[in-house]
Design a protein around this motif. Sequence first.
Motif, PDB file in Angstrom:
ATOM      1  N   ASP A  35      42.630   4.025 -27.460  1.00  0.00           N
ATOM      2  CA  ASP A  35      42.282   2.730 -26.872  1.00  0.00           C
ATOM      3  C   ASP A  35      43.395   2.105 -26.038  1.00  0.00           C
ATOM      4  O   ASP A  35      43.116   1.328 -25.123  1.00  0.00           O
ATOM      5  N   ASP A  56      41.924  10.674  -9.752  1.00  0.00           N
ATOM      6  CA  ASP A  56      41.621   9.886  -8.552  1.00  0.00           C
ATOM      7  C   ASP A  56      42.852   9.654  -7.682  1.00  0.00           C
ATOM      8  O   ASP A  56      42.731   9.433  -6.471  1.00  0.00           O
ATOM      9  N   LEU A  85      40.547   9.768 -15.469  1.00  0.00           N
ATOM     10  CA  LEU A  85      39.935   9.373 -14.198  1.00  0.00           C
ATOM     11  C   LEU A  85      41.008   8.844 -13.247  1.00  0.00           C
ATOM     12  O   LEU A  85      41.029   9.179 -12.056  1.00  0.00           O
ATOM     13  N   TRP A  86      41.894   7.990 -13.761  1.00  0.00           N
ATOM     14  CA  TRP A  86      43.018   7.459 -12.974  1.00  0.00           C
ATOM     15  C   TRP A  86      43.873   8.593 -12.431  1.00  0.00           C
ATOM     16  O   TRP A  86      44.264   8.597 -11.253  1.00  0.00           O
ATOM     17  N   TYR A 142      50.122   3.372 -15.959  1.00  0.00           N
ATOM     18  CA  TYR A 142      48.719   3.234 -16.367  1.00  0.00           C
ATOM     19  C   TYR A 142      48.677   2.644 -17.768  1.00  0.00           C
ATOM     20  O   TYR A 142      49.451   3.042 -18.652  1.00  0.00           O
ATOM     21  N   GLY A 149      45.420   1.540 -20.618  1.00  0.00           N
ATOM     22  CA  GLY A 149      43.981   1.479 -20.845  1.00  0.00           C
ATOM     23  C   GLY A 149      43.542   2.540 -21.835  1.00  0.00           C
ATOM     24  O   GLY A 149      44.338   3.022 -22.644  1.00  0.00           O
ATOM     25  N   ASP A 179      39.957   8.049 -21.926  1.00  0.00           N
ATOM     26  CA  ASP A 179      39.053   8.653 -20.950  1.00  0.00           C
ATOM     27  C   ASP A 179      39.326   8.138 -19.541  1.00  0.00           C
ATOM     28  O   ASP A 179      39.342   8.915 -18.570  1.00  0.00           O
ATOM     29  N   ASN A 180      39.545   6.848 -19.403  1.00  0.00           N
ATOM     30  CA  ASN A 180      39.850   6.284 -18.089  1.00  0.00           C
ATOM     31  C   ASN A 180      41.193   6.762 -17.554  1.00  0.00           C
ATOM     32  O   ASN A 180      41.412   6.793 -16.336  1.00  0.00           O
TER      33      ASN A 180
END
Length: 219
Positions: free
Chosen positions: A20, A50, A46-47, A37, A39, A42-43
Amino acid sequence: MQNLKRTRRDLLLGVDPSFDTMGGAIWSPDLKKLHLYQGGLDNFFLWLQDNYEVDRIVAVVEDPSQDSPTFGAWETMKNKISGIVSSKPGERLVAWNEAKKHFNTSMKISQNVGENKRAAKRTITILEKMGVPIVTVKPSERRRVDNLKEGEKRLPIQCFTMPTKTSKSQFCDLTGYSGPSDNNARDAATLVYKQTINWALVKYAKQNKGEFFNEEITL
């Protein structure tokens, strides 16, 4: 001096795993730039995908599975028990309560570390599938700077290797970064800040029976 095939990897990824409250940081040794980063896990991926080419990255992951879940907890517990045994009858209740408090704290730490171990395992598995070389670091290799001894408090933050639990002001003094950050992101960043690709590749080789990953490094 030994030359192997030239590496295309020029970015270090620091990772402080959590489901988390994941901390991540990209450090460019060439450009001397740091990106953070904070967060969920999973995100985080993505970060990463991307914003960066994964074939340029070497990951440095803090892996709590390499350490005892409660560093020195048993030694402290034994001291607490000895204190109960040797205490006077009128002081025994206080000594018992202190031992109980320490035990409960240790169990809570173990529970949190267990979750972080699972997050680290998942992180490492995904990075491996992405083809990213991984260096792991034990939490005990790092130094917490939020509970320094009195004499150490006068030392500059630069004196500590891969420090953890830095405050925003300490982190800014160390890195010059003044953007938004939380403890996890700062812990990820101090894994890789001012490190070099050669440092990561040599550490990788030590952890992988002397193997590099078929790309050039100057030794």
